[in-house]
Design a protein around this motif. Structure first.
Motif, PDB file in Angstrom:
ATOM      1  N   ALA A  57       4.811   3.155 -12.425  1.00  0.00           N
ATOM      2  CA  ALA A  57       5.223   3.795 -11.687  1.00  0.00           C
ATOM      3  C   ALA A  57       5.824   5.503 -12.478  1.00  0.00           C
ATOM      4  CB  ALA A  57       5.695   3.335 -11.005  1.00  0.00           C
ATOM      5  N   GLN A  58       5.840   5.866 -13.854  1.00  0.00           N
ATOM      6  CA  GLN A  58       5.585   6.949 -14.815  1.00  0.00           C
ATOM      7  C   GLN A  58       7.266   7.948 -13.755  1.00  0.00           C
ATOM      8  OE1 GLN A  58       1.795   8.506 -14.775  1.00  0.00           O
ATOM      9  NE2 GLN A  58       2.097   7.554 -17.080  1.00  0.00           N
ATOM     10  N   PRO A  59       7.856   7.379 -13.209  1.00  0.00           N
ATOM     11  CA  PRO A  59       8.630   7.938 -12.592  1.00  0.00           C
ATOM     12  C   PRO A  59       9.768   9.045 -13.555  1.00  0.00           C
ATOM     13  CG  PRO A  59      10.189   5.972 -12.920  1.00  0.00           C
ATOM     14  CD  PRO A  59       8.096   5.881 -13.735  1.00  0.00           C
ATOM     15  N   VAL A  60      10.030   9.672 -12.912  1.00  0.00           N
ATOM     16  CA  VAL A  60      10.996  10.886 -13.004  1.00  0.00           C
ATOM     17  C   VAL A  60      12.761  10.699 -13.001  1.00  0.00           C
ATOM     18  CG1 VAL A  60      11.717  13.696 -13.659  1.00  0.00           C
ATOM     19  CG2 VAL A  60       8.768  12.736 -13.332  1.00  0.00           C
ATOM     20  N   ALA A  61      13.350  11.159 -14.225  1.00  0.00           N
ATOM     21  CA  ALA A  61      14.525  10.774 -13.636  1.00  0.00           C
ATOM     22  C   ALA A  61      15.591  11.354 -13.061  1.00  0.00           C
ATOM     23  CB  ALA A  61      15.326  11.422 -15.643  1.00  0.00           C
ATOM     24  N   ASP A 110       7.905  11.276  -8.940  1.00  0.00           N
ATOM     25  CA  ASP A 110       6.729  11.557 -10.233  1.00  0.00           C
ATOM     26  C   ASP A 110       7.010  13.046 -10.430  1.00  0.00           C
ATOM     27  OD1 ASP A 110       5.318  13.184  -8.670  1.00  0.00           O
ATOM     28  OD2 ASP A 110       3.688  12.198  -8.134  1.00  0.00           O
ATOM     29  N   ALA A 111       5.853  13.639 -11.767  1.00  0.00           N
ATOM     30  CA  ALA A 111       5.907  14.466 -12.669  1.00  0.00           C
ATOM     31  C   ALA A 111       5.910  15.704 -11.611  1.00  0.00           C
ATOM     32  CB  ALA A 111       4.874  14.505 -13.307  1.00  0.00           C
ATOM     33  N   THR A 112       5.267  15.510 -10.478  1.00  0.00           N
ATOM     34  CA  THR A 112       4.743  16.729  -9.479  1.00  0.00           C
ATOM     35  C   THR A 112       5.953  17.081  -8.809  1.00  0.00           C
ATOM     36  OG1 THR A 112       3.778  15.498  -7.662  1.00  0.00           O
ATOM     37  CG2 THR A 112       2.793  16.226  -9.847  1.00  0.00           C
ATOM     38  N   GLY A 113       6.859  16.218  -8.566  1.00  0.00           N
ATOM     39  CA  GLY A 113       8.563  16.328  -8.011  1.00  0.00           C
ATOM     40  C   GLY A 113       7.626  15.891  -6.860  1.00  0.00           C
ATOM     41  N   GLY A 114       7.162  14.806  -6.376  1.00  0.00           N
ATOM     42  CA  GLY A 114       6.152  14.966  -5.083  1.00  0.00           C
ATOM     43  C   GLY A 114       7.467  12.686  -4.995  1.00  0.00           C
ATOM     44  N   PRO A 115       7.161  12.743  -3.888  1.00  0.00           N
ATOM     45  CA  PRO A 115       8.059  11.134  -3.714  1.00  0.00           C
ATOM     46  C   PRO A 115       7.161  10.330  -3.906  1.00  0.00           C
ATOM     47  CG  PRO A 115       7.420  11.548  -1.024  1.00  0.00           C
ATOM     48  CD  PRO A 115       7.688  13.070  -2.659  1.00  0.00           C
ATOM     49  N   VAL A 116       7.574   8.831  -4.573  1.00  0.00           N
ATOM     50  CA  VAL A 116       7.281   7.822  -4.537  1.00  0.00           C
ATOM     51  C   VAL A 116       7.405   6.395  -3.767  1.00  0.00           C
ATOM     52  CG1 VAL A 116       5.275   6.492  -6.168  1.00  0.00           C
ATOM     53  CG2 VAL A 116       5.785   9.163  -7.186  1.00  0.00           C
ATOM     54  N   LEU A 117       7.606   5.496  -3.228  1.00  0.00           N
ATOM     55  CA  LEU A 117       8.183   4.991  -3.485  1.00  0.00           C
ATOM     56  C   LEU A 117       7.389   3.520  -3.698  1.00  0.00           C
ATOM     57  CD1 LEU A 117       7.903   5.227   0.713  1.00  0.00           C
ATOM     58  CD2 LEU A 117      10.543   5.496  -1.498  1.00  0.00           C
ATOM     59  N   THR A 118       8.612   1.945  -4.035  1.00  0.00           N
ATOM     60  CA  THR A 118       8.077   1.386  -4.741  1.00  0.00           C
ATOM     61  C   THR A 118       9.055  -0.084  -4.118  1.00  0.00           C
ATOM     62  OG1 THR A 118       7.012  -0.596  -6.602  1.00  0.00           O
ATOM     63  CG2 THR A 118       9.270   1.338  -6.996  1.00  0.00           C
ATOM     64  N   ARG A 119       8.347  -1.157  -4.480  1.00  0.00           N
ATOM     65  CA  ARG A 119       9.323  -2.423  -4.072  1.00  0.00           C
ATOM     66  C   ARG A 119       9.429  -3.245  -4.917  1.00  0.00           C
ATOM     67  NH1 ARG A 119      11.957  -4.763   0.885  1.00  0.00           N
ATOM     68  NH2 ARG A 119      10.335  -3.988   1.866  1.00  0.00           N
ATOM     69  N   ILE A 143       1.321  -1.445   0.235  1.00  0.00           N
ATOM     70  CA  ILE A 143       0.210   0.307   0.042  1.00  0.00           C
ATOM     71  C   ILE A 143       0.730   1.360   0.075  1.00  0.00           C
ATOM     72  CG2 ILE A 143      -2.248   1.630   1.091  1.00  0.00           C
ATOM     73  CD1 ILE A 143      -2.667  -1.380   2.902  1.00  0.00           C
ATOM     74  N   LEU A 144       0.775   1.645  -0.903  1.00  0.00           N
ATOM     75  CA  LEU A 144       1.446   3.104  -1.171  1.00  0.00           C
ATOM     76  C   LEU A 144       0.617   4.659  -1.063  1.00  0.00           C
ATOM     77  CD1 LEU A 144       3.740   4.992  -1.467  1.00  0.00           C
ATOM     78  CD2 LEU A 144       2.561   4.754  -4.358  1.00  0.00           C
ATOM     79  N   VAL A 145       1.018   4.886   0.169  1.00  0.00           N
ATOM     80  CA  VAL A 145       0.286   6.414   0.970  1.00  0.00           C
ATOM     81  C   VAL A 145       0.795   7.738   0.381  1.00  0.00           C
ATOM     82  CG1 VAL A 145      -0.780   7.958   2.912  1.00  0.00           C
ATOM     83  CG2 VAL A 145      -1.489   4.969   2.579  1.00  0.00           C
ATOM     84  N   GLN A 146       0.246   8.033  -0.407  1.00  0.00           N
ATOM     85  CA  GLN A 146       1.094  10.120  -0.643  1.00  0.00           C
ATOM     86  C   GLN A 146       0.755  10.787  -0.130  1.00  0.00           C
ATOM     87  OE1 GLN A 146       1.081   8.601  -5.156  1.00  0.00           O
ATOM     88  NE2 GLN A 146       2.613   9.696  -4.784  1.00  0.00           N
ATOM     89  N   GLY A 147       0.888  11.699   0.771  1.00  0.00           N
ATOM     90  CA  GLY A 147       0.187  13.056   0.979  1.00  0.00           C
ATOM     91  C   GLY A 147       1.279  14.146   2.112  1.00  0.00           C
ATOM     92  N   SER A 148       0.835  15.470   2.312  1.00  0.00           N
ATOM     93  CA  SER A 148       1.520  16.562   3.168  1.00  0.00           C
ATOM     94  C   SER A 148       1.293  16.177   4.756  1.00  0.00           C
ATOM     95  CB  SER A 148       0.571  17.842   2.743  1.00  0.00           C
ATOM     96  OG  SER A 148      -0.716  16.917   2.987  1.00  0.00           O
ATOM     97  N   ALA A 149       2.467  16.170   4.902  1.00  0.00           N
ATOM     98  CA  ALA A 149       2.922  16.439   6.630  1.00  0.00           C
ATOM     99  C   ALA A 149       3.289  17.592   7.304  1.00  0.00           C
ATOM    100  CB  ALA A 149       3.812  15.561   6.300  1.00  0.00           C
ATOM    101  N   VAL A 150       3.222  17.447   7.984  1.00  0.00           N
ATOM    102  CA  VAL A 150       3.205  19.080   9.191  1.00  0.00           C
ATOM    103  C   VAL A 150       3.855  17.848  10.512  1.00  0.00           C
ATOM    104  CG1 VAL A 150       1.913  20.464   8.673  1.00  0.00           C
ATOM    105  CG2 VAL A 150       1.176  18.849  10.434  1.00  0.00           C
ATOM    106  N   CYS A 151       4.596  18.846  10.952  1.00  0.00           N
ATOM    107  CA  CYS A 151       5.899  18.615  12.039  1.00  0.00           C
ATOM    108  C   CYS A 151       5.723  19.716  13.003  1.00  0.00           C
ATOM    109  CB  CYS A 151       6.968  17.778  11.769  1.00  0.00           C
ATOM    110  SG  CYS A 151       7.816  17.519  13.205  1.00  0.00           S
ATOM    111  N   PRO A 152       4.968  19.637  13.992  1.00  0.00           N
ATOM    112  CA  PRO A 152       5.036  20.987  14.782  1.00  0.00           C
ATOM    113  C   PRO A 152       6.760  21.508  15.291  1.00  0.00           C
ATOM    114  CG  PRO A 152       2.809  20.397  15.090  1.00  0.00           C
ATOM    115  CD  PRO A 152       3.518  19.280  14.085  1.00  0.00           C
ATOM    116  N   GLU A 153       6.874  22.366  16.333  1.00  0.00           N
ATOM    117  CA  GLU A 153       8.644  22.419  16.699  1.00  0.00           C
ATOM    118  C   GLU A 153       7.840  22.124  17.988  1.00  0.00           C
ATOM    119  OE1 GLU A 153      11.201  23.496  16.064  1.00  0.00           O
ATOM    120  OE2 GLU A 153      10.755  24.415  14.306  1.00  0.00           O
ATOM    121  N   GLU A 154       7.016  21.833  18.708  1.00  0.00           N
ATOM    122  CA  GLU A 154       6.693  21.389  20.426  1.00  0.00           C
ATOM    123  C   GLU A 154       7.843  19.615  20.859  1.00  0.00           C
ATOM    124  OE1 GLU A 154       2.881  19.431  22.650  1.00  0.00           O
ATOM    125  OE2 GLU A 154       2.327  20.072  20.666  1.00  0.00           O
ATOM    126  N   ILE A 155       8.549  19.860  21.431  1.00  0.00           N
ATOM    127  CA  ILE A 155       9.064  18.505  21.854  1.00  0.00           C
ATOM    128  C   ILE A 155       8.203  17.911  22.709  1.00  0.00           C
ATOM    129  CG2 ILE A 155      10.309  18.013  22.856  1.00  0.00           C
ATOM    130  CD1 ILE A 155      12.177  20.687  21.791  1.00  0.00           C
TER     131      ILE A 155
END
Length: 305
Positions: free
Chosen positions: A209-213, A182-191, A84-96
């Motif tokens: 998977a249409q990778p971009v060089a 991928d074409a948008t510049g986002g990361p993709v993972l595959t086995r 299962i490949l999940v692509q998305g957007s992430a946030v990481c607050p400064e809070e420890i």
């Protein structure tokens, strides 16, 4: 945000680990194995200690991420369970965060799946392991979810030729995880099944998977049924189109090393303390005290299970 149907969510939850990719400053998708929890609201929670904060720093610079659920070890899933490949957007607050409050389910999952981590709560071990419980929270909002066959394309019987960087390590594993853009510049993972080809690694079956060089990486990793015996190695390089397929031309091997001996374990601990202190010093901050009793309560609930 895209939701995940109940059956697929159950499969995702069974995977003990996933490969989590963020974008390095030069655009290389960098993946490392980690634990992820799907929350009731559909987001995914990943955490990282300050000692391994690079993924958090990457997210703060570019929130595009990918998570691949593909290692079936200890999952109980059948051999033909999809990856299962999940692509998305992430946030990481400064809070420890040094308490399980609000993320009890995440820590219960860790303590259950990795029983030896409960030992970190017991004196005198916990005096050495405060860094492990000093964390940053990464929240991922999925915007695309895709599945693939359990076994990657390509032939494991290919005859290797040459000795590219990573030979003797990468080829110890039947498959590896390729991180590319991928074409948008986002990361993709595959086995994939990498095969040595002169000074590069040949990769087949990628066209769908249409990778971009461009910048790419190969990750190999393993763990046992109790998330122990961890080993992970990352190969960074350049993905290029070639006659009959794709090539990864490697230029850097990142090998954190094993921790099987006492000397290696001591070295790992020292490095973790040093990196944690560096993260705090650069920001002029002091980490809040670890709430040991709260973690112990979560661990006790898991043991009583």
């Amino acid at each position: 945000m895209i939701d995940i149907d109940a059956d697929l969510a159950g499969t995702l939850a069974a995977y003990r680990t996933c490969e989590f990719a963020t974008l390095a400053r030069d655009g290389t998708p960098i993946a490392w194995p980690t634990a992820a929890l799907r929350r009731p609201d559909g987001t995914l929670l990943v955490t990282t200690s300050l000692a391994f904060a690079q993924k958090a720093l990457n997210v703060r610079r570019d929130g595009r991420v990918a998570l691949l659920f593909s290692d079936r070890t200890a999952s109980g899933l059948p051999h033909d369970a999809p990856t299962i490949l999940v692509q998305g957007s992430a946030v990481c607050p400064e809070e420890i965060v040094t308490s399980p409050t609000g993320i009890e389910e995440y820590w219960a999952m860790l303590f259950d799946r990795q029983p030896h981590s409960r030992r970190y709560l017991v004196p005198p071990v916990r005096w050495l392991m405060g860094w492990y419980f000093t964390r940053l929270l990464i929240s991922v909002t999925p915007w695309r979810v895709t599945t693939a066959a359990a076994d990657p394309p390509g032939s494991a019987a290919c005859v290797a030729s040459g000795a590219p960087l990573g030979a003797g390590v990468i080829d110890q594993y039947p498959t590896a995880v390729l991180g590319f853009r991928d074409a948008t510049g986002g990361p993709v993972l595959t086995r994939v099944r990498p095969v040595a080809a002169d000074d590069a690694w040949a990769l087949s079956g990628l066209d769908d998977a249409q990778p971009v060089a461009g910048p790419a990486s190969l990750l190999v990793h393993r763990h046992d049924d109790r998330l122990d015996g961890l080993r992970n190695v990352l190969l960074r390089g350049e993905l290029t189109r070639a006659a009959g397929g794709w090539l990864l031309r490697p230029h850097r091997l990142v090998d954190p090393g094993a921790t099987g001996t006492l000397r290696e374990a001591v070295g790992t601990l020292r490095a973790a303390h040093r990196r944690t202190a560096s993260y705090l010093d650069r920001r002029g901050r002091t980490a809040p005290p670890v709430r040991w009793s709260e973690f112990q309560q979560v661990a006790a609930t898991v043991r009583a299970g």
